[in-house]
Design a protein around this motif. Structure first.
Motif, short mmCIF file in Angstrom:
data_model
loop_
_atom_site.label_atom_id
_atom_site.label_comp_id
_atom_site.label_asym_id
_atom_site.label_seq_id
_atom_site.Cartn_x
_atom_site.Cartn_y
_atom_site.Cartn_z
N GLU A 103 0.73 -1.19 0.06
CA GLU A 103 0.14 0.03 -0.14
C GLU A 103 0.58 1.63 0.14
N ALA A 104 1.87 0.84 0.93
CA ALA A 104 2.63 2.35 1.05
C ALA A 104 3.37 2.74 -0.78
N GLN A 105 4.27 1.23 -1.11
CA GLN A 105 4.80 1.92 -2.44
C GLN A 105 3.49 2.51 -3.75
N ALA A 106 2.12 1.93 -3.19
CA ALA A 106 1.16 2.04 -4.34
C ALA A 106 0.62 3.59 -4.16
N LEU A 107 0.94 4.14 -2.55
CA LEU A 107 0.67 5.61 -2.64
C LEU A 107 1.61 6.67 -2.57
N VAL A 176 -3.65 16.72 -3.02
CA VAL A 176 -4.72 16.44 -3.88
C VAL A 176 -4.40 14.90 -4.50
N LEU A 177 -2.79 14.75 -4.95
CA LEU A 177 -2.60 13.42 -5.21
C LEU A 177 -3.43 12.80 -3.99
N LEU A 178 -2.98 12.49 -3.23
CA LEU A 178 -3.41 11.16 -2.56
C LEU A 178 -5.20 11.31 -2.34
N HIS A 179 -5.62 12.92 -2.22
CA HIS A 179 -7.03 12.87 -2.15
C HIS A 179 -7.48 11.85 -3.39
N GLN A 180 -7.28 11.97 -4.06
CA GLN A 180 -7.55 11.15 -5.52
C GLN A 180 -7.20 9.96 -5.21
N ASN A 184 -6.55 4.57 -1.21
CA ASN A 184 -8.31 5.80 -0.08
C ASN A 184 -9.33 5.21 -0.42
N ALA A 185 -9.58 5.19 -0.60
CA ALA A 185 -11.18 4.94 -1.19
C ALA A 185 -11.45 3.72 -1.12
N GLY A 191 -13.32 0.98 6.31
CA GLY A 191 -13.50 1.65 7.35
C GLY A 191 -11.69 1.90 8.41
N LEU A 192 -10.98 1.85 7.98
CA LEU A 192 -9.71 2.62 7.50
C LEU A 192 -9.55 3.89 7.97
N PRO A 193 -8.75 4.93 7.69
CA PRO A 193 -8.17 6.18 8.60
C PRO A 193 -7.94 5.77 6.29
#
Length: 304
Positions: A103-107, A176-180, A184-185, A191-193
């Protein structure tokens, strides 16, 4: 006041977290109060380890985990969760989010180009600890550590003025990039932050040397372990067995534990240590108490 070499130092959470019925308070009633020490996480680390200037946390952590900090300039860019509210946005978590390496690498992937445009490279040392390699000639303002900003308005802790504008703009692009980011969706659905921001802090170059009066440390905190490594003293991961074997001159780090965890998992160990070796109980709120093995015979000291 005894020197560190004559006692085990136990680093504990704020004193106000312990109610009078907590078993640890028995040691406080038996022991002797001594001069207050440093307060807070960074204050405590600075009291145990001595170096020039501000704590270069990013370079220390990167060297400890990857061994490639060299003489480059590094800045922590830890994954964070911010929550918008009526007055702005608050930092709710940093460096302690449930997050795997994939997940970290993908973000991080879509963020690399943004940082590359600024001459920086983002490295994922662990899922929770990310670092920026920053050009040596780039101006880097002071950034507050996470402990100074948690629960507070994000913008009160961002670098201000013309010198800080570059970093504020950069952080906005990252958000902005992380929100999109589709991940994250998915996290919200589970149920994770979300990981919707980064927190910059702990910039600097690896110090040539670090001094300490400690003989060794027992703990889980990465920065503590990194400091011990750089200072050339042994560091052990925290387990009941390593804590049981703590010797005079060593630091046992429990400041990240809850009062309930200390009363349950760690109390038998602390009680046994108190009968074997002098202990300095150092609370993150600054209070300190020296307990010697013979103090347990101070039966005349009633409950506070």
């Amino acid at each position: 006041m005894e020197t560190t070499a004559r006692h085990v130092e136990c680093w504990l959470p704020d004193l106000q977290r312990f109610d009078p019925a907590h078993p640890l308070c028995a040691l406080l009633r038996e022991g002797d109060r001594v001069t207050n020490g440093a307060q807070g996480y960074l204050g405590g680390l600075s009291a145990y380890f001595h170096y020039d200037g501000e704590l270069p946390a990013a370079a220390l952590i990167r060297e400890h985990l990857a061994g490639d900090a060299a003489d480059a300039c590094w800045l922590n860019a830890d994954p964070a969760w911010i929550q918008p509210d009526m007055s702005g946005a608050r930092l709710l978590a940093c460096g302690h989010l449930p997050l795997g390496m994939e997940e970290a690498q993908a973000l991080v992937e879509p963020l690399q180009a943004v940082f590359a445009e600024q001459g920086m490279a983002l490295h994922v040392s662990t899922p929770q600890r990310w670092q920026l390699r920053v050009p040596a000639d780039m101006f880097m303002p002071h950034f507050d550590a996470p402990e100074q900003a948690l629960g507070e308005d994000l913008y009160d802790h961002l670098p201000q003025g013309p010198d800080g504008r570059r970093w504020r703009v950069l952080l906005n692009e990252v958000q902005v990039l992380l929100h999109q980011h589709p991940l994250n969706a998915q996290r919200r659905e589970r149920g994770l932050p979300p990981v919707n921001s980064l927190w910059f802090w702990g910039g600097g170059v690896l110090p040539s040397h670090i001094d300490t009066a400690l003989r060794g440390v027992i703990g889980e905190d990465l920065l503590l372990l990194a400091l011990a490594h750089r200072a050339g003293i042994p560091a052990q991961r925290r387990t009941v067995s390593t804590a049981d074997a703590a010797q005079a001159g060593w630091l046992l780090d429990l400041q990240d534990q809850s009062a309930d965890a200390i009363a349950g998992e760690w109390w038998p160990c602390l009680q046994a240590l108190s009968k074997r070796v002098p202990m300095l109980l150092s609370f993150a709120s600054g209070e300190r108490c020296l307990h010697r093995p013979w103090h347990r015979w101070r039966f005349w000291r009633g409950r506070a």
